[in-house]
Design a protein around this motif. Structure first.
Motif, PDB file in Angstrom:
ATOM      1  N   MET A  73       0.829  -1.204   0.000  1.00  0.00           N
ATOM      2  CA  MET A  73       0.000   0.000   0.000  1.00  0.00           C
ATOM      3  C   MET A  73       0.864   1.255   0.000  1.00  0.00           C
ATOM      4  SD  MET A  73      -2.378  -1.489   3.042  1.00  0.00           S
ATOM      5  CE  MET A  73      -1.028  -2.470   3.662  1.00  0.00           C
ATOM      6  N   ASN A  74       0.437   2.253  -0.752  1.00  0.00           N
ATOM      7  CA  ASN A  74       1.108   3.554  -0.760  1.00  0.00           C
ATOM      8  C   ASN A  74       0.418   4.467   0.248  1.00  0.00           C
ATOM      9  OD1 ASN A  74       2.649   2.570  -2.874  1.00  0.00           O
ATOM     10  ND2 ASN A  74       1.387   3.515  -4.420  1.00  0.00           N
ATOM     11  N   VAL A  75       1.229   5.122   1.051  1.00  0.00           N
ATOM     12  CA  VAL A  75       0.711   5.998   2.112  1.00  0.00           C
ATOM     13  C   VAL A  75       1.480   7.314   2.064  1.00  0.00           C
ATOM     14  CG1 VAL A  75       0.435   6.254   4.610  1.00  0.00           C
ATOM     15  CG2 VAL A  75       0.136   4.009   3.561  1.00  0.00           C
ATOM     16  N   LYS A  76       0.769   8.416   2.275  1.00  0.00           N
ATOM     17  CA  LYS A  76       1.467   9.698   2.331  1.00  0.00           C
ATOM     18  C   LYS A  76       1.108  10.435   3.614  1.00  0.00           C
ATOM     19  CE  LYS A  76      -1.769  12.487  -0.362  1.00  0.00           C
ATOM     20  NZ  LYS A  76      -1.968  13.303  -1.549  1.00  0.00           N
ATOM     21  N   VAL A  77       2.052  11.228   4.063  1.00  0.00           N
ATOM     22  CA  VAL A  77       1.865  12.106   5.215  1.00  0.00           C
ATOM     23  C   VAL A  77       1.911  13.525   4.667  1.00  0.00           C
ATOM     24  CG1 VAL A  77       2.746  12.810   7.472  1.00  0.00           C
ATOM     25  CG2 VAL A  77       3.064  10.440   6.701  1.00  0.00           C
ATOM     26  N   THR A  78       0.842  14.283   4.917  1.00  0.00           N
ATOM     27  CA  THR A  78       0.719  15.627   4.364  1.00  0.00           C
ATOM     28  C   THR A  78       0.598  16.645   5.489  1.00  0.00           C
ATOM     29  OG1 THR A  78      -0.494  14.668   2.518  1.00  0.00           O
ATOM     30  CG2 THR A  78      -0.594  17.037   2.730  1.00  0.00           C
ATOM     31  N   ASN A  79       1.235  17.786   5.290  1.00  0.00           N
ATOM     32  CA  ASN A  79       1.196  18.882   6.250  1.00  0.00           C
ATOM     33  C   ASN A  79      -0.184  19.532   6.223  1.00  0.00           C
ATOM     34  OD1 ASN A  79       1.752  21.014   7.910  1.00  0.00           O
ATOM     35  ND2 ASN A  79       3.431  21.834   6.682  1.00  0.00           N
ATOM     36  N   LEU A  80      -0.765  19.733   7.404  1.00  0.00           N
ATOM     37  CA  LEU A  80      -2.061  20.420   7.488  1.00  0.00           C
ATOM     38  C   LEU A  80      -1.912  21.922   7.716  1.00  0.00           C
ATOM     39  CD1 LEU A  80      -4.334  18.022   9.560  1.00  0.00           C
ATOM     40  CD2 LEU A  80      -4.509  18.604   7.159  1.00  0.00           C
ATOM     41  N   ASP A  81      -0.695  22.388   7.858  1.00  0.00           N
ATOM     42  CA  ASP A  81      -0.442  23.808   8.078  1.00  0.00           C
ATOM     43  C   ASP A  81      -0.855  24.595   6.847  1.00  0.00           C
ATOM     44  OD1 ASP A  81       0.410  26.279   8.862  1.00  0.00           O
ATOM     45  OD2 ASP A  81       2.550  25.800   8.819  1.00  0.00           O
ATOM     46  N   ASN A  83      -0.528  27.775   6.451  1.00  0.00           N
ATOM     47  CA  ASN A  83       0.330  28.944   6.248  1.00  0.00           C
ATOM     48  C   ASN A  83       1.648  28.507   5.615  1.00  0.00           C
ATOM     49  OD1 ASN A  83      -1.546  30.608   7.520  1.00  0.00           O
ATOM     50  ND2 ASN A  83      -0.741  30.065   9.534  1.00  0.00           N
ATOM     51  N   LYS A  84       1.580  27.934   4.423  1.00  0.00           N
ATOM     52  CA  LYS A  84       2.779  27.481   3.731  1.00  0.00           C
ATOM     53  C   LYS A  84       3.513  28.684   3.152  1.00  0.00           C
ATOM     54  CE  LYS A  84       0.280  23.684   2.018  1.00  0.00           C
ATOM     55  NZ  LYS A  84      -0.086  22.934   0.866  1.00  0.00           N
ATOM     56  N   ASP A  85       4.830  28.665   3.289  1.00  0.00           N
ATOM     57  CA  ASP A  85       5.643  29.749   2.735  1.00  0.00           C
ATOM     58  C   ASP A  85       5.740  29.646   1.216  1.00  0.00           C
ATOM     59  OD1 ASP A  85       6.090  30.715   5.267  1.00  0.00           O
ATOM     60  OD2 ASP A  85       7.939  29.573   5.534  1.00  0.00           O
ATOM     61  N   ASN A  86       5.782  28.426   0.721  1.00  0.00           N
ATOM     62  CA  ASN A  86       5.970  28.208  -0.706  1.00  0.00           C
ATOM     63  C   ASN A  86       4.661  27.697  -1.304  1.00  0.00           C
ATOM     64  OD1 ASN A  86       6.733  27.500  -3.252  1.00  0.00           O
ATOM     65  ND2 ASN A  86       8.426  26.162  -2.639  1.00  0.00           N
ATOM     66  N   GLU A  87       4.063  28.432  -2.197  1.00  0.00           N
ATOM     67  CA  GLU A  87       2.798  28.019  -2.793  1.00  0.00           C
ATOM     68  C   GLU A  87       2.951  26.808  -3.692  1.00  0.00           C
ATOM     69  OE1 GLU A  87       0.747  31.182  -4.668  1.00  0.00           O
ATOM     70  OE2 GLU A  87       0.705  32.431  -2.883  1.00  0.00           O
ATOM     71  N   ASP A  88       4.163  26.549  -4.196  1.00  0.00           N
ATOM     72  CA  ASP A  88       4.401  25.380  -5.049  1.00  0.00           C
ATOM     73  C   ASP A  88       4.531  24.109  -4.220  1.00  0.00           C
ATOM     74  OD1 ASP A  88       4.360  26.971  -7.285  1.00  0.00           O
ATOM     75  OD2 ASP A  88       6.532  27.289  -7.281  1.00  0.00           O
ATOM     76  N   ASP A  89       4.710  24.239  -2.930  1.00  0.00           N
ATOM     77  CA  ASP A  89       4.846  23.093  -2.047  1.00  0.00           C
ATOM     78  C   ASP A  89       3.509  22.369  -1.949  1.00  0.00           C
ATOM     79  OD1 ASP A  89       5.576  21.260  -0.161  1.00  0.00           O
ATOM     80  OD2 ASP A  89       5.741  22.686   1.491  1.00  0.00           O
ATOM     81  N   ASP A  90       3.513  21.077  -2.232  1.00  0.00           N
ATOM     82  CA  ASP A  90       2.265  20.317  -2.185  1.00  0.00           C
ATOM     83  C   ASP A  90       1.940  19.832  -0.779  1.00  0.00           C
ATOM     84  OD1 ASP A  90       4.176  18.360  -1.913  1.00  0.00           O
ATOM     85  OD2 ASP A  90       3.642  17.276  -3.740  1.00  0.00           O
ATOM     86  N   GLY A  91       2.806  20.111   0.164  1.00  0.00           N
ATOM     87  CA  GLY A  91       2.551  19.769   1.555  1.00  0.00           C
ATOM     88  C   GLY A  91       2.886  18.343   1.937  1.00  0.00           C
ATOM     89  N   ILE A  92       3.382  17.531   1.005  1.00  0.00           N
ATOM     90  CA  ILE A  92       3.712  16.146   1.327  1.00  0.00           C
ATOM     91  C   ILE A  92       4.991  16.104   2.149  1.00  0.00           C
ATOM     92  CG2 ILE A  92       4.346  13.886   0.394  1.00  0.00           C
ATOM     93  CD1 ILE A  92       2.521  14.464  -1.977  1.00  0.00           C
ATOM     94  N   LEU A  93       4.862  15.551   3.348  1.00  0.00           N
ATOM     95  CA  LEU A  93       6.004  15.431   4.253  1.00  0.00           C
ATOM     96  C   LEU A  93       6.728  14.104   4.059  1.00  0.00           C
ATOM     97  CD1 LEU A  93       4.196  16.753   7.456  1.00  0.00           C
ATOM     98  CD2 LEU A  93       5.778  18.022   5.982  1.00  0.00           C
ATOM     99  N   ALA A  94       5.989  13.073   3.728  1.00  0.00           N
ATOM    100  CA  ALA A  94       6.571  11.752   3.494  1.00  0.00           C
ATOM    101  C   ALA A  94       5.655  10.960   2.584  1.00  0.00           C
ATOM    102  CB  ALA A  94       6.780  11.018   4.811  1.00  0.00           C
ATOM    103  N   ASP A  95       6.262  10.158   1.748  1.00  0.00           N
ATOM    104  CA  ASP A  95       5.533   9.312   0.812  1.00  0.00           C
ATOM    105  C   ASP A  95       6.191   7.943   0.867  1.00  0.00           C
ATOM    106  OD1 ASP A  95       3.721   8.615  -1.100  1.00  0.00           O
ATOM    107  OD2 ASP A  95       4.594   9.834  -2.710  1.00  0.00           O
ATOM    108  N   ALA A 119      11.610  10.327   8.959  1.00  0.00           N
ATOM    109  CA  ALA A 119      11.327  10.861  10.297  1.00  0.00           C
ATOM    110  C   ALA A 119       9.877  10.632  10.721  1.00  0.00           C
ATOM    111  CB  ALA A 119      11.645  12.357  10.334  1.00  0.00           C
ATOM    112  N   PHE A 120       9.012  10.291   9.790  1.00  0.00           N
ATOM    113  CA  PHE A 120       7.585  10.105  10.094  1.00  0.00           C
ATOM    114  C   PHE A 120       7.208   8.633  10.274  1.00  0.00           C
ATOM    115  CE2 PHE A 120       8.039  14.159   8.020  1.00  0.00           C
ATOM    116  CZ  PHE A 120       7.311  14.992   8.857  1.00  0.00           C
ATOM    117  N   ASP A 121       8.189   7.752  10.269  1.00  0.00           N
ATOM    118  CA  ASP A 121       7.929   6.318  10.413  1.00  0.00           C
ATOM    119  C   ASP A 121       7.222   6.007  11.737  1.00  0.00           C
ATOM    120  OD1 ASP A 121       8.373   3.622   9.148  1.00  0.00           O
ATOM    121  OD2 ASP A 121       9.299   3.277  11.107  1.00  0.00           O
TER     122      ASP A 121
END
Length: 153
Positions: A73-81, A83-95, A119-121
């Motif tokens: 299974m593929n799992v992703k961890v996404t930032n819920l913040d 107030n992202k500094d970079n609009e191009d950032d998709d917010g994915i912290l780990a995939d 780090a999100f393991d």
């Protein structure tokens, strides 16, 4: 030669692997959870592989099931913040991936391997893996309930 099988006393088998793939894809790809600190969301994005065997049988009038599946299974961890500094950032912290090399009918404690979370393991293992296990432990009962009526008289 005519073989009699009164009341399905002898073995009657039904291959349930196609149903199992649909069932597990449907149940698992809807899983997600917000981390306890509220900073991220962990979600299962795809069941990339389901292989193995799954059968419901009847012997001496009693329905039984047996399965030995391998899941990836593929799992992703996404930032819920928000107030992202970079609009191009998709917010994915780990995939990463969760792999279950042996999900069997007679086991409720099965190994789940993780890779790619860095780090999100620990977060994935402590907050998301229990949801995956809870969902998988319902599979056997649902499998028998769905298919035992097809093999009984």
């Amino acid at each position: 030669m005519v073989v009699l099988n009164p009341n399905n006393w002898h073995w009657v088998d039904k291959n349930t692997l196609p149903w199992s793939k649909d069932y597990l894809n449907g149940k698992l790809t809807s899983l997600s959870t917000v981390s306890s600190d509220g900073k991220s969301i962990i979600e299962l994005t795809q069941v990339s592989s389901i292989t193995g065997d799954s059968n419901v049988s009847q012997r001496k009038g009693k329905p039984i099931c047996y399965f030995d599946l391998q899941l990836s299974m593929n799992v992703k961890v996404t930032n819920l913040d928000t107030n992202k500094d970079n609009e191009d950032d998709d917010g994915i912290l780990a995939d990463g991936k969760l792999e279950i090399p042996e999900f069997m009918h007679d086991e409720s404690d099965f190994p789940i391997l993780s890779q790619g979370f860095d780090a999100f393991d620990g977060l994935v293992r402590s907050e998301f893996v229990p949801k995956v296990v809870e969902t998988l432990l319902k599979y056997q009962d649902d499998l028998i309930e769905e298919h035992s009526k097809d093999i009984q008289i």
